[in-house]
Design a protein around this motif. Structure first.
Motif, mmCIF file in Angstrom:
data_model
loop_
_atom_site.group_PDB
_atom_site.id
_atom_site.type_symbol
_atom_site.label_atom_id
_atom_site.label_comp_id
_atom_site.label_asym_id
_atom_site.label_seq_id
_atom_site.Cartn_x
_atom_site.Cartn_y
_atom_site.Cartn_z
ATOM 1 N N ASP A 60 20.779 63.524 39.728
ATOM 2 C CA ASP A 60 21.301 64.410 38.696
ATOM 3 C C ASP A 60 20.659 65.779 38.933
ATOM 4 O O ASP A 60 19.444 65.871 39.108
ATOM 5 C CB ASP A 60 20.936 63.858 37.312
ATOM 6 N N VAL A 61 21.460 66.832 38.978
ATOM 7 C CA VAL A 61 20.938 68.163 39.310
ATOM 8 C C VAL A 61 19.951 68.667 38.263
ATOM 9 O O VAL A 61 18.926 69.246 38.599
ATOM 10 C CB VAL A 61 22.102 69.167 39.513
ATOM 11 N N ASN A 62 20.228 68.409 36.980
ATOM 12 C CA ASN A 62 19.354 68.868 35.906
ATOM 13 C C ASN A 62 18.741 67.652 35.223
ATOM 14 O O ASN A 62 19.423 66.927 34.521
ATOM 15 C CB ASN A 62 20.163 69.703 34.911
ATOM 16 N N VAL A 83 23.204 62.165 47.145
ATOM 17 C CA VAL A 83 24.391 62.705 46.489
ATOM 18 C C VAL A 83 23.920 63.376 45.209
ATOM 19 O O VAL A 83 23.162 62.787 44.438
ATOM 20 C CB VAL A 83 25.387 61.574 46.144
ATOM 21 N N PHE A 84 24.349 64.608 44.990
ATOM 22 C CA PHE A 84 24.069 65.277 43.723
ATOM 23 C C PHE A 84 25.109 64.844 42.691
ATOM 24 O O PHE A 84 26.260 64.600 43.048
ATOM 25 C CB PHE A 84 24.158 66.802 43.870
ATOM 26 N N GLY A 89 30.150 70.166 39.170
ATOM 27 C CA GLY A 89 30.660 69.973 40.521
ATOM 28 C C GLY A 89 29.851 70.780 41.522
ATOM 29 O O GLY A 89 28.798 71.327 41.202
ATOM 30 N N GLU A 90 30.356 70.868 42.738
ATOM 31 C CA GLU A 90 29.617 71.548 43.810
ATOM 32 C C GLU A 90 29.403 73.029 43.505
ATOM 33 O O GLU A 90 28.409 73.618 43.936
ATOM 34 C CB GLU A 90 30.358 71.389 45.140
ATOM 35 N N SER A 91 30.292 73.635 42.712
ATOM 36 C CA SER A 91 30.144 75.061 42.394
ATOM 37 C C SER A 91 28.887 75.332 41.557
ATOM 38 O O SER A 91 28.426 76.465 41.492
ATOM 39 C CB SER A 91 31.383 75.582 41.659
ATOM 40 N N GLY A 92 28.332 74.297 40.934
ATOM 41 C CA GLY A 92 27.116 74.449 40.148
ATOM 42 C C GLY A 92 25.843 74.387 40.977
ATOM 43 O O GLY A 92 24.745 74.529 40.442
ATOM 44 N N THR A 102 28.696 65.658 46.458
ATOM 45 C CA THR A 102 28.446 65.940 45.046
ATOM 46 C C THR A 102 29.452 65.197 44.181
ATOM 47 O O THR A 102 30.658 65.235 44.456
ATOM 48 C CB THR A 102 28.563 67.460 44.783
ATOM 49 N N LEU A 103 28.939 64.521 43.166
ATOM 50 C CA LEU A 103 29.779 63.854 42.170
ATOM 51 C C LEU A 103 29.903 64.763 40.964
ATOM 52 O O LEU A 103 28.897 65.293 40.500
ATOM 53 C CB LEU A 103 29.091 62.573 41.684
ATOM 54 N N GLN A 104 31.101 64.929 40.470
ATOM 55 C CA GLN A 104 31.270 65.676 39.229
ATOM 56 C C GLN A 104 31.329 64.676 38.081
ATOM 57 O O GLN A 104 32.069 63.703 38.125
ATOM 58 C CB GLN A 104 32.539 66.529 39.259
ATOM 59 N N LYS A 105 30.485 64.934 37.060
ATOM 60 C CA LYS A 105 30.491 64.077 35.872
ATOM 61 C C LYS A 105 31.658 64.465 34.990
ATOM 62 O O LYS A 105 31.971 65.648 34.899
ATOM 63 C CB LYS A 105 29.184 64.233 35.093
ATOM 64 N N PRO A 106 32.295 63.536 34.290
ATOM 65 C CA PRO A 106 32.081 62.093 34.408
ATOM 66 C C PRO A 106 32.693 61.583 35.710
ATOM 67 O O PRO A 106 33.671 62.139 36.195
ATOM 68 C CB PRO A 106 32.818 61.531 33.188
#
Length: 125
Positions: A60-62, A83-84, A89-92, A102-106
């Motif tokens: 998790d990035v944060n 994997v982040f 998403g990757e733009s973050g 990169t996985l975008q939640k959810p």
């Protein structure tokens, strides 16, 4: 369950307990062994530096208000793919980390599986 994932140890760094439990379930369904979850960057750093083998990581990035990039750096140094996961998403991601899976939640179970396949360089399983 895919044989490609059978027994692979995947570190989870995630501070949201429900998301961490979901990831554990997804990984177990894939045949992986979930390591952690680590709910803080410090805890994740200890697990990333541990002598225990890790085949991959979901980061998790944060995490509890701190950026996960020191853990990513430690894993990169060890040669462990990761994997982040982020709501942005990757733009973050900072420019230095763009291009990593990169996985975008959810996210869905299929998205987790596909991201790990990409990160680990596995043939499509």
């Amino acid at each position: 369950m895919s044989q490609a994932f059978a027994g692979r140890r995947v570190l989870i760094v995630e501070d949201e307990s429900l998301v961490a439990m979901l990831l554990e379930t997804i990984l177990e369904d894939m045949g992986c062994v979930a390591v952690g979850p680590a709910a803080t960057v410090d805890e994740g750093m200890k697990m990333a530096a541990d002598a225990e083998p890790i085949d991959a990581a979901l980061l998790d990035v944060n995490v509890a208000g701190k950026q996960v990039f020191p853990i990513a750096e430690a894993l990169k140094t060890r040669g462990v793919p990761f994997v982040f996961s982020t709501g942005y998403g990757e733009s973050g991601l900072p420019d230095d980390w763009r291009g990593h899976p990169t996985l975008q939640k959810p996210f869905t179970e299929a998205a987790v599986r596909d991201a790990l396949i990409k990160a680990m360089g596995l043939a499509d399983v």
